[in-house]
Write a protein that holds these residues in place. Sequence first.
Motif, short mmCIF file in Angstrom:
data_model
loop_
_atom_site.label_atom_id
_atom_site.label_comp_id
_atom_site.label_asym_id
_atom_site.label_seq_id
_atom_site.Cartn_x
_atom_site.Cartn_y
_atom_site.Cartn_z
N GLN A 83 13.64 -4.15 34.39
CA GLN A 83 13.67 -5.34 34.93
C GLN A 83 14.40 -5.04 36.55
OE1 GLN A 83 14.00 -7.74 31.10
NE2 GLN A 83 14.02 -9.11 32.94
N ALA A 84 15.10 -4.29 36.59
CA ALA A 84 16.03 -4.05 37.78
C ALA A 84 15.18 -3.20 39.02
CB ALA A 84 17.28 -3.28 37.57
N PRO A 85 15.45 -4.04 40.20
CA PRO A 85 14.73 -3.38 41.42
C PRO A 85 15.44 -2.06 41.89
CG PRO A 85 16.14 -5.16 41.94
CD PRO A 85 16.14 -5.13 40.67
N ILE A 86 14.46 -0.89 41.82
CA ILE A 86 15.14 0.44 41.82
C ILE A 86 14.85 1.01 43.26
CG2 ILE A 86 14.89 2.65 41.24
CD1 ILE A 86 16.30 0.91 38.95
N ASP A 87 13.63 0.50 43.73
CA ASP A 87 13.31 1.28 45.10
C ASP A 87 12.21 0.29 45.65
OD1 ASP A 87 11.90 2.73 47.31
OD2 ASP A 87 11.82 4.56 46.04
N ASP A 88 12.34 -0.55 46.86
CA ASP A 88 11.36 -1.08 47.55
C ASP A 88 11.04 -0.79 48.92
OD1 ASP A 88 13.78 -4.00 48.87
OD2 ASP A 88 13.67 -1.66 49.00
N SER A 89 11.17 0.80 49.16
CA SER A 89 11.07 1.36 50.36
C SER A 89 9.72 1.16 51.16
CB SER A 89 11.66 2.82 50.26
OG SER A 89 10.62 3.49 49.38
N GLY A 90 8.67 0.76 50.15
CA GLY A 90 7.30 0.56 50.72
C GLY A 90 6.97 -0.93 51.26
N MET A 91 8.00 -1.85 50.93
CA MET A 91 7.71 -3.01 51.31
C MET A 91 8.05 -3.54 52.61
SD MET A 91 7.27 -4.75 48.31
CE MET A 91 8.18 -6.27 47.95
N PRO A 92 6.89 -4.16 53.35
CA PRO A 92 7.25 -4.55 54.55
C PRO A 92 8.24 -5.73 54.37
CG PRO A 92 4.72 -4.63 54.32
CD PRO A 92 5.61 -4.28 52.95
N LYS A 93 9.62 -5.55 55.08
CA LYS A 93 10.69 -6.49 54.78
C LYS A 93 10.47 -7.90 55.08
CE LYS A 93 13.39 -3.34 52.95
NZ LYS A 93 12.23 -2.32 52.39
N GLU A 94 10.00 -7.95 55.96
CA GLU A 94 9.92 -9.54 56.40
C GLU A 94 9.16 -10.47 55.65
OE1 GLU A 94 10.69 -6.61 59.51
OE2 GLU A 94 8.60 -7.24 58.38
N ARG A 95 8.08 -10.33 55.00
CA ARG A 95 7.14 -11.05 54.40
C ARG A 95 6.94 -10.71 53.02
NH1 ARG A 95 2.45 -11.06 55.97
NH2 ARG A 95 2.44 -9.28 57.28
N PHE A 96 7.23 -9.67 52.55
CA PHE A 96 6.84 -9.21 51.09
C PHE A 96 8.06 -9.40 50.30
CE2 PHE A 96 2.77 -7.08 51.11
CZ PHE A 96 2.47 -7.54 52.41
N SER A 97 8.05 -9.62 49.08
CA SER A 97 9.09 -9.83 48.02
C SER A 97 8.55 -9.67 46.74
CB SER A 97 9.84 -11.20 48.33
OG SER A 97 9.18 -12.27 47.74
N ALA A 98 9.27 -9.06 45.93
CA ALA A 98 8.79 -8.91 44.55
C ALA A 98 9.94 -9.19 43.38
CB ALA A 98 8.36 -7.29 44.01
N GLN A 99 9.82 -9.68 42.61
CA GLN A 99 10.72 -9.97 41.29
C GLN A 99 10.06 -9.77 40.02
OE1 GLN A 99 11.16 -14.51 42.10
NE2 GLN A 99 12.90 -13.93 43.14
N MET A 100 11.09 -9.58 39.22
CA MET A 100 10.73 -9.24 37.79
C MET A 100 11.80 -10.18 36.89
SD MET A 100 9.61 -5.89 35.79
CE MET A 100 8.98 -5.95 34.09
N PRO A 101 11.49 -11.32 36.70
CA PRO A 101 12.40 -12.17 35.98
C PRO A 101 12.63 -11.93 34.43
CG PRO A 101 10.57 -13.35 36.58
CD PRO A 101 10.14 -11.98 37.24
N ASN A 102 11.59 -11.30 33.93
CA ASN A 102 11.65 -11.02 32.63
C ASN A 102 10.93 -9.63 32.12
OD1 ASN A 102 8.97 -11.97 31.68
ND2 ASN A 102 10.03 -14.11 32.13
N GLN A 103 10.84 -9.31 31.01
CA GLN A 103 10.24 -7.99 30.69
C GLN A 103 8.64 -8.06 30.60
OE1 GLN A 103 11.80 -6.35 27.10
NE2 GLN A 103 11.06 -7.79 25.94
N SER A 104 8.38 -9.29 30.90
CA SER A 104 6.63 -9.47 30.38
C SER A 104 6.05 -9.74 31.65
CB SER A 104 6.43 -10.55 29.43
OG SER A 104 7.01 -11.79 29.80
N HIS A 105 6.60 -9.98 32.90
CA HIS A 105 5.85 -10.38 33.94
C HIS A 105 6.85 -10.06 35.42
CE1 HIS A 105 7.51 -14.39 34.85
NE2 HIS A 105 7.05 -14.41 36.12
N SER A 106 5.94 -9.73 36.45
CA SER A 106 6.41 -9.31 37.69
C SER A 106 5.54 -10.14 38.57
CB SER A 106 6.55 -7.74 38.09
OG SER A 106 6.92 -7.60 39.35
#
Lengths: 112, 112
Positions: A52-75
């Motif tokens: 559930q911890a963010p490890i690497d977001d190097s491919g994400m366009p920083k300004e408009r993209f975001s990702a989360q994983m609030p629990n082990q069953s979904h992102s």
Amino acid sequence: NAGVIQTPRHKVTGKGQEATLWCEPISGHSAVFWYRQTIVQGLEFLTYFRNQAPIDDSGMPKERFSAQMPNQSHSTLKIQSTQPQDSAVYLCASSQGRTGLFFGHGTKLSVL
Amino acid sequence: GDSVTQTEGLVTLTEGLPVMLNCTYQSTYSPFLFWYVQHLNEAPKLLLKSFTDNKRPEHQGFHATLHKSSSSFHLQKSSAQLSDSALYYCALTHTNAYKVIFGKGTHLHVLP
């Protein structure tokens, strides 16, 4: 085992609108990945989580993209102010160790 | 950084002929290599992966050998079948990370 589940399968947004994509990984898999697939670029890495911890977001366009994983069953992958160039198939995958990635069927995002 | 190169965007051949899809890589650390296959309107699926010893992985008639001296992991099959027509991705990870990097993919088109 239903595999990796992604919803929706298709999403159409207008330019400037927000899009939220959902992923349910395989139960017990500790790593969750997001990729973007286009004909020109192939499979582009966006981001991944481990336990559930963010490890690497190097491919994400920083300004408009975001990702989360609030629990082990979904992102979730959220794209703000969508642009036509964001049109692609967004693939979620999960894995346990180095057995390889198990992909969902993807969400096809079309930005008009 | 890590990278994967697949030089052919499209390979077309006749059923029954041998298949070889090229894959070369660059990796800072000891690599694990994978081949994924994606049939039309389906998710990418793991086809085979390299081992840490000298075993040659095989699946569905396909095999690949990791050659560290030439940084290659070419995919081979002795006799192509119509059902082999698909998009093939070579991918890399290494012992210090879970992130998986993909090549741009090679379309294999098998003709009758």
